[in-house]
Scaffold this motif. Sequence first.
Motif, PDB file in Angstrom:
ATOM      1  N   LYS A  11      -5.379   5.853  -7.138  1.00  0.00           N
ATOM      2  CA  LYS A  11      -4.338   6.343  -8.045  1.00  0.00           C
ATOM      3  C   LYS A  11      -4.246   5.537  -9.337  1.00  0.00           C
ATOM      4  O   LYS A  11      -3.626   5.980 -10.299  1.00  0.00           O
TER       5      LYS A  11
ATOM      6  N   THR B 139      -6.342   2.894  -1.237  1.00  0.00           N
ATOM      7  CA  THR B 139      -5.352   3.932  -1.550  1.00  0.00           C
ATOM      8  C   THR B 139      -4.716   3.706  -2.919  1.00  0.00           C
ATOM      9  O   THR B 139      -4.439   4.662  -3.644  1.00  0.00           O
ATOM     10  N   ILE B 140      -4.504   2.448  -3.282  1.00  0.00           N
ATOM     11  CA  ILE B 140      -3.932   2.150  -4.597  1.00  0.00           C
ATOM     12  C   ILE B 140      -4.960   2.412  -5.696  1.00  0.00           C
ATOM     13  O   ILE B 140      -4.640   2.999  -6.736  1.00  0.00           O
TER      14      ILE B 140
ATOM     15  N   ALA C  48       0.913   2.895  -8.777  1.00  0.00           N
ATOM     16  CA  ALA C  48      -0.222   1.970  -8.706  1.00  0.00           C
ATOM     17  C   ALA C  48      -0.170   0.949  -9.833  1.00  0.00           C
ATOM     18  O   ALA C  48      -0.506  -0.227  -9.642  1.00  0.00           O
TER      19      ALA C  48
ATOM     20  N   ARG D 156       0.549   3.953  -3.399  1.00  0.00           N
ATOM     21  CA  ARG D 156      -0.398   5.030  -3.105  1.00  0.00           C
ATOM     22  C   ARG D 156      -0.015   6.397  -3.672  1.00  0.00           C
ATOM     23  O   ARG D 156      -0.772   7.355  -3.538  1.00  0.00           O
TER      24      ARG D 156
ATOM     25  N   GLY E  73       0.809  -1.217   0.000  1.00  0.00           N
ATOM     26  CA  GLY E  73       0.000   0.000   0.000  1.00  0.00           C
ATOM     27  C   GLY E  73       0.837   1.259   0.000  1.00  0.00           C
ATOM     28  O   GLY E  73       0.511   2.245  -0.681  1.00  0.00           O
TER      29      GLY E  73
END
Length: 519
Positions: free
Chosen positions: A410, A406-407, A371, A365, A361
Amino acid sequence: MSQRQIIQVFEQYQKSRMQFVKTVADLATRSQNIEFLQNAGVMPLLHPLMLDVVPGIQQTAARALGHLADQSEDMAAAVVRQDILPQMVRSLSRQNRFYMKEAAFVLRAVSKHSPQLSQAVVGCGGVDALVTCLEQFDSGVKEGAAWALGCIARHDASLSQSVVDAGAVPLLVLSLQEPELALKRIAASTLSELSKHTPELAQMVVDNGAIPHLAQMILNPDAKLKRQVFSALSQISKHSVDLAEMVTEADVFPAALTCLRDQDEYVRKNVTTLMREVVKHTPELSQLIVNCGGLGAVIDCLGNCSGSQRLPGIMMLGYVAAHSENLAMAVILSKGVNQLALVLSEESEDHIKAATVWSIGQIGRHTPEHAKAVALANLLPKLLELYMDASSSEDLQTKSKTALKTILQKCTFLPGLEPLLFDAPSNILKHVLCQFSKVLPHDSRARRLFVTSGGLKKVQEIQAEPGSVLQEQINAINACFPDEIVRYYSPGYSEVLLEQLENYSQNKNPVDSSNNLTE
């Protein structure tokens, strides 16, 4: 009765006492004997022999007590209840080096079990007595005293402070400089125990000049010594930026990296632990480790170990990546993502998986490129799987969910996102669809692939509440395509077409063949 016969009586009594304490000391080395010795009342019998007029009997009685206390917390508590410790401490200064070794062993054996028993040793003046032993010439006495002090210090900050207040640290640093390997090991271990609790205690160790002497020993061929050296440097580094910088300024790196190839697995683990504690503080410290080749060395090390040995290295990569886009890209370029993917597939323990997921992560992120690197390693479906797996621990599920979100926020690499359309729950799906709705309006090739891969069809099958965020994302995606295509891939559209076909056939006027013949 003659004088000789009388003397023989006393000699026999002395031999019997010696035989008794030797036998008990031997029996006490085996854990299966402890309960029998305790039930037989061994403690009250050994107590008076601690004051025997024969030094050899005193020493052997002390050794027997040490073995008993070492094997069993109940026996250690019995030593305290019998008030053996105060008399031992009082007599320590009048005894020879052999007795000092045995007394230090007893104090260590009692202290190791719990903070309460350690406090009993402190309360009877045991720490001051042990510090006195550190001043002795004999290395065995100093080793025993340092070991006992380490057992006291390891429990909590208050007990460690009592060791520091007694003046042990300068003597422990001096012990690092002694030629005996065993003494060096124990002194480094005790300094590690003292440093681990608070920044203030670690600073006390640093102020007494421990770091340069520890740093000089990182390439020592003795594996057990290196374990303790790296442990001590890790415990110092973990507390603050200043302390971590003091360690790096001692030229620990890049020399320490050679130890990542050491045959001893605990040396390798402690080196990666040190690196983890250094890089977590600032981007500058992380960059220092990166510049000296630390990333590649740790990633290679992860490929050559397993289980808990991997944990510090996994977290080290996460800490480096967390600081900045450039550092996270350095992890990617060093093949860190691929190695973490391998770890995730190989490990079975949830806490190791959770640490790995957290690091992934931190890498993914930052930007779409970061990503994409995670998506190319096929890690997004794996994160989703861990999040949705009911057998995953709560911590693993939470970290997987956080990393995934979070990934996804993006990620614009649509082929990596598409597998999630088929399995993700609505709380994850909305983030996936959001990324599609951002990319599809501006990329005709992506729109074509989205249709041919079955993505658009899957979007039409998603059940969403009217007015929900999920429904808004679906509408935004549908707006990227002609209405005919959207309708074509909507559920039930084939039945509509068939119904229209049937109606078309029924409504159309049939050809009048008889009229045609007449004409």
